[in-house]
Write a protein that holds these residues in place. Structure first.
Motif, PDB file in Angstrom:
ATOM      1  N   VAL A 195       0.865  -1.183   0.000  1.00 56.11           N
ATOM      2  CA  VAL A 195       0.000   0.000   0.000  1.00 56.11           C
ATOM      3  C   VAL A 195       0.899   1.229   0.000  1.00 56.11           C
ATOM      4  O   VAL A 195       1.798   1.345   0.840  1.00 56.11           O
ATOM      5  CB  VAL A 195      -0.917   0.015   1.235  1.00 56.11           C
ATOM      6  CG1 VAL A 195      -1.708   1.316   1.299  1.00 56.11           C
ATOM      7  CG2 VAL A 195      -1.860  -1.183   1.220  1.00 56.11           C
ATOM      8  N   THR A 196       0.678   2.134  -0.929  1.00 54.79           N
ATOM      9  CA  THR A 196       1.525   3.315  -1.082  1.00 54.79           C
ATOM     10  C   THR A 196       0.675   4.569  -1.148  1.00 54.79           C
ATOM     11  O   THR A 196      -0.303   4.628  -1.911  1.00 54.79           O
ATOM     12  CB  THR A 196       2.371   3.216  -2.372  1.00 54.79           C
ATOM     13  OG1 THR A 196       3.165   2.033  -2.323  1.00 54.79           O
ATOM     14  CG2 THR A 196       3.261   4.430  -2.527  1.00 54.79           C
ATOM     15  N   GLU A 197       1.038   5.574  -0.369  1.00 56.89           N
ATOM     16  CA  GLU A 197       0.363   6.871  -0.480  1.00 56.89           C
ATOM     17  C   GLU A 197       1.058   7.699  -1.545  1.00 56.89           C
ATOM     18  O   GLU A 197       2.288   7.755  -1.601  1.00 56.89           O
ATOM     19  CB  GLU A 197       0.365   7.621   0.851  1.00 56.89           C
ATOM     20  CG  GLU A 197      -0.401   8.932   0.764  1.00 56.89           C
ATOM     21  CD  GLU A 197      -0.641   9.596   2.106  1.00 56.89           C
ATOM     22  OE1 GLU A 197      -0.301  10.792   2.231  1.00 56.89           O
ATOM     23  OE2 GLU A 197      -1.175   8.930   3.013  1.00 56.89           O
ATOM     24  N   ALA A 198       0.265   8.331  -2.414  1.00 58.39           N
ATOM     25  CA  ALA A 198       0.811   9.114  -3.520  1.00 58.39           C
ATOM     26  C   ALA A 198      -0.010  10.387  -3.695  1.00 58.39           C
ATOM     27  O   ALA A 198      -1.050  10.579  -3.060  1.00 58.39           O
ATOM     28  CB  ALA A 198       0.798   8.298  -4.799  1.00 58.39           C
ATOM     29  N   GLU A 199       0.476  11.253  -4.598  1.00 54.37           N
ATOM     30  CA  GLU A 199      -0.233  12.495  -4.873  1.00 54.37           C
ATOM     31  C   GLU A 199      -1.511  12.237  -5.653  1.00 54.37           C
ATOM     32  O   GLU A 199      -2.516  12.930  -5.461  1.00 54.37           O
ATOM     33  CB  GLU A 199       0.674  13.453  -5.651  1.00 54.37           C
ATOM     34  CG  GLU A 199       1.839  13.992  -4.839  1.00 54.37           C
ATOM     35  CD  GLU A 199       2.642  15.009  -5.632  1.00 54.37           C
ATOM     36  OE1 GLU A 199       2.225  15.337  -6.777  1.00 54.37           O
ATOM     37  OE2 GLU A 199       3.668  15.478  -5.116  1.00 54.37           O
ATOM     38  N   SER A 200      -1.474  11.248  -6.546  1.00 54.35           N
ATOM     39  CA  SER A 200      -2.652  10.999  -7.379  1.00 54.35           C
ATOM     40  C   SER A 200      -2.603   9.579  -7.924  1.00 54.35           C
ATOM     41  O   SER A 200      -1.580   8.892  -7.849  1.00 54.35           O
ATOM     42  CB  SER A 200      -2.704  11.992  -8.540  1.00 54.35           C
ATOM     43  OG  SER A 200      -1.580  11.812  -9.386  1.00 54.35           O
ATOM     44  N   GLY A 259       8.149  -9.140   1.953  1.00 55.50           N
ATOM     45  CA  GLY A 259       8.660  -9.223   0.596  1.00 55.50           C
ATOM     46  C   GLY A 259       9.798  -8.246   0.369  1.00 55.50           C
ATOM     47  O   GLY A 259       9.964  -7.270   1.111  1.00 55.50           O
ATOM     48  N   LYS A 260      10.596  -8.497  -0.666  1.00 57.38           N
ATOM     49  CA  LYS A 260      11.741  -7.653  -0.980  1.00 57.38           C
ATOM     50  C   LYS A 260      11.538  -7.008  -2.342  1.00 57.38           C
ATOM     51  O   LYS A 260      11.217  -7.690  -3.319  1.00 57.38           O
ATOM     52  CB  LYS A 260      13.022  -8.489  -0.998  1.00 57.38           C
ATOM     53  CG  LYS A 260      13.339  -9.177   0.324  1.00 57.38           C
ATOM     54  CD  LYS A 260      14.576 -10.056   0.177  1.00 57.38           C
ATOM     55  CE  LYS A 260      14.879 -10.801   1.470  1.00 57.38           C
ATOM     56  NZ  LYS A 260      16.060 -11.692   1.327  1.00 57.38           N
ATOM     57  N   ILE A 261      11.759  -5.710  -2.411  1.00 57.83           N
ATOM     58  CA  ILE A 261      11.537  -4.996  -3.667  1.00 57.83           C
ATOM     59  C   ILE A 261      12.481  -5.490  -4.758  1.00 57.83           C
ATOM     60  O   ILE A 261      12.124  -5.524  -5.946  1.00 57.83           O
ATOM     61  CB  ILE A 261      11.677  -3.470  -3.468  1.00 57.83           C
ATOM     62  CG1 ILE A 261      11.219  -2.751  -4.746  1.00 57.83           C
ATOM     63  CG2 ILE A 261      13.082  -3.085  -3.060  1.00 57.83           C
ATOM     64  CD1 ILE A 261      11.092  -1.260  -4.589  1.00 57.83           C
ATOM     65  N   GLU A 262      13.686  -5.927  -4.371  1.00 55.56           N
ATOM     66  CA  GLU A 262      14.626  -6.413  -5.380  1.00 55.56           C
ATOM     67  C   GLU A 262      14.148  -7.703  -6.038  1.00 55.56           C
ATOM     68  O   GLU A 262      14.613  -8.054  -7.136  1.00 55.56           O
ATOM     69  CB  GLU A 262      16.015  -6.613  -4.770  1.00 55.56           C
ATOM     70  CG  GLU A 262      16.066  -7.497  -3.558  1.00 55.56           C
ATOM     71  CD  GLU A 262      16.000  -6.707  -2.247  1.00 55.56           C
ATOM     72  OE1 GLU A 262      16.595  -7.174  -1.263  1.00 55.56           O
ATOM     73  OE2 GLU A 262      15.357  -5.628  -2.251  1.00 55.56           O
ATOM     74  N   PHE A 282       6.316   0.734  -5.732  1.00 54.73           N
ATOM     75  CA  PHE A 282       6.687  -0.398  -4.897  1.00 54.73           C
ATOM     76  C   PHE A 282       7.598   0.037  -3.755  1.00 54.73           C
ATOM     77  O   PHE A 282       7.441  -0.395  -2.606  1.00 54.73           O
ATOM     78  CB  PHE A 282       7.414  -1.466  -5.735  1.00 54.73           C
ATOM     79  CG  PHE A 282       6.649  -1.953  -6.927  1.00 54.73           C
ATOM     80  CD1 PHE A 282       5.256  -1.937  -6.949  1.00 54.73           C
ATOM     81  CD2 PHE A 282       7.316  -2.432  -8.049  1.00 54.73           C
ATOM     82  CE1 PHE A 282       4.557  -2.386  -8.058  1.00 54.73           C
ATOM     83  CE2 PHE A 282       6.625  -2.893  -9.157  1.00 54.73           C
ATOM     84  CZ  PHE A 282       5.242  -2.856  -9.166  1.00 54.73           C
ATOM     85  N   GLY A 283       8.546   0.903  -4.062  1.00 53.16           N
ATOM     86  CA  GLY A 283       9.556   1.278  -3.077  1.00 53.16           C
ATOM     87  C   GLY A 283       9.042   2.123  -1.936  1.00 53.16           C
ATOM     88  O   GLY A 283       9.632   2.130  -0.845  1.00 53.16           O
ATOM     89  N   LYS A 284       7.949   2.846  -2.150  1.00 52.23           N
ATOM     90  CA  LYS A 284       7.427   3.727  -1.108  1.00 52.23           C
ATOM     91  C   LYS A 284       6.418   3.048  -0.187  1.00 52.23           C
ATOM     92  O   LYS A 284       5.900   3.675   0.740  1.00 52.23           O
ATOM     93  CB  LYS A 284       6.790   4.963  -1.744  1.00 52.23           C
ATOM     94  CG  LYS A 284       7.807   5.896  -2.394  1.00 52.23           C
ATOM     95  CD  LYS A 284       7.138   7.104  -3.037  1.00 52.23           C
ATOM     96  CE  LYS A 284       8.171   8.012  -3.697  1.00 52.23           C
ATOM     97  NZ  LYS A 284       7.507   9.184  -4.369  1.00 52.23           N
TER      98      LYS A 284
END
Length: 420
Positions: A195-200, A259-262, A282-284
């Motif tokens: 789950v990632t918070e973003a601007e849009s 989980g690992k982003i790599e 994914f990274g955020k």
């Protein structure tokens, strides 16, 4: 020390299905007690889609306003390729003619909403946490439920008129009822979720489902009304990657493995969405969860006598149709209905299974078919066309319930009964 407690119905599992069952039974005048192995119920997990059929049931329980304050109503399912180009878009919820919306919401927040409602309506003692279910014995007029208090190690017994296993995909009760069933069936796909918070979120209130020619998939959608009101968006994302040969899976699988982003990024190196930076998405994420995509073959029967199953304990399926939570909620409502209108508990549970077993088996098999279509087109070195997707989605909707069918269906809310 052994302590004994009683209720009309004991429910093993305090997840979405178990808590909805408790609320539905209470609405029908039937006392319910929920046993949850976790010592504390916390808002864990990621996003979930509740189909209009489930939203209707929460509405009839008086919870629609609470749900709307948490989640986001989706207007369409948008199917795309790995460049983000829309291949086919299908309206959903009220945009598709249903009387109820499809809501995308954080699973943990939904669970806490249901828990709060149980505490308000049934009392704080209606959910016993830190209680590990171990077994049962049917008696002439009920069920004895055996458990252990995880904090003290004390053995506890509960007596009830019926026992319901809502204890998820690793259901202990299912294992007791069907000891020779064998392991879970792995599709060969590993899922990473976050789950990632973003601007849009450029697709707005659409659920985006994208796939490439290697059968690598991506799903993304908004899940928070509160974030939108702050001028932000909370995005639930799912990566689905073929990583092995389909087959049986061991019982030691965890649904909370970090989980690992790599491990994710190499599978999306060739993806180029013009409306999303996938590596950043994914990274955020504060947390990434990794787990296999699994299901089980439909059972010829769920339970026996005064004992049965509900939700993922009864019919675990692939998430291809975003229907797991929905089917658990419907199970809960049908269960309460039959226990309210049929005084004979054994007959009531048999009627519940007759109503739900075939319907949920069809959903499990339809989820497999959605996955199979995508896998076959990938094997041919191409992604599914808009026409392919339209055919499989139309077939899926007919299997799981069309708008007219849901809109005209009678309510599952029975008259209250007096079991005193």
């Amino acid at each position: 020390m052994e302590r004994t407690h009683s209720a009309d119905v004991v429910i093993v599992g305090g997840g979405i299905g178990g808590l909805t069952a408790a609320l539905s039974l209470h609405a029908a005048g039937i006392e319910a007690l929920v046993l949850e192995s976790a010592r504390e119920i916390r808002p864990l997990g990621v996003g979930i889609n509740l189909q209009p059929a489930a939203v209707r049931e929460l509405d009839e329980l008086g919870l629609l306003d609470r749900l709307a304050a948490l989640g986001v109503p989706a207007v369409a399912n948008a199917f795309a390729d790995s460049a983000g180009r829309t291949l086919f878009s299908k309206p959903t919820g009220t945009a598709a003619g249903f009387h109820w919306d499809l809501y995308s919401v954080h699973r943990g927040e939904l669970q806490m909403m249901l828990l709060d409602a149980v505490h308000e309506r049934l009392g704080a003692g209606a959910v016993r946490t830190g209680v590990r279910f171990e077994g049962f014995e049917e008696t002439a007029d009920g069920v004895r439920v055996d458990a252990v208090d995880r904090a003290t190690g004390d053995r506890i017994s509960f007596t009830a008129g019926a026992l319901i296993g809502a204890d998820g995909i690793h259901s202990v009760l299912r294992g007791l009822l069907h000891p020779d069933e064998g392991p879970l069936k792995w599709s060969g796909v590993t899922m990473w979720r976050g789950v990632t918070e973003a601007e849009s979120f450029a697709p707005g209130n659409s659920v985006v489902i994208a796939v490439d020619d290697k059968k690598t998939g991506f799903v993304g959608y908004q899940i928070s009304d509160a974030a939108l009101k702050r001028g932000r968006t909370l995005i639930n994302w799912v990566c689905l990657v073929p990583t092995g040969k389909p087959g049986p899976l061991g019982s030691d699988v965890s649904w909370n493995t970090p989980g690992k982003i790599e491990d994710i990024l190499p599978h999306y190196a060739d993806w180029e969405f013009d409306w999303a930076d996938l590596p950043a998405l994914f990274g955020k994420s504060e947390e990434i969860l990794e787990y296999p995509m699994v299901d089980r073959d439909p059972l010829p029967s769920w339970g026996r006598g005064r004992v049965t199953l509900l939700g993922d304990a009864a019919h675990p399926g692939y998430p291809a149709g975003a229907n797991g939570g929905t089917q658990a909620i419907i199970d809960a409502r049908v269960l309460a209905y039959h226990l309210a209108v049929e005084p004979d508990v054994v007959k009531a549970l048999a009627a519940y299974e007759e109503d739900r077993r075939e319907a949920t088996a069809a959903v499990v098999l339809a989820n497999r078919e959605v996955d199979r279509v995508g896998r076959n087109t990938s094997a041919q070195g191409k992604t599914a066309s808009g026409e392919d997707i339209e055919k499989v989605t139309e077939s899926y909707q007919k299997t799981t319930g069309e708008a007219e069918k849901l809109n005209t269906r009678a309510s599952l809310t029975p008259p209250r009964v007096n079991r005193g």
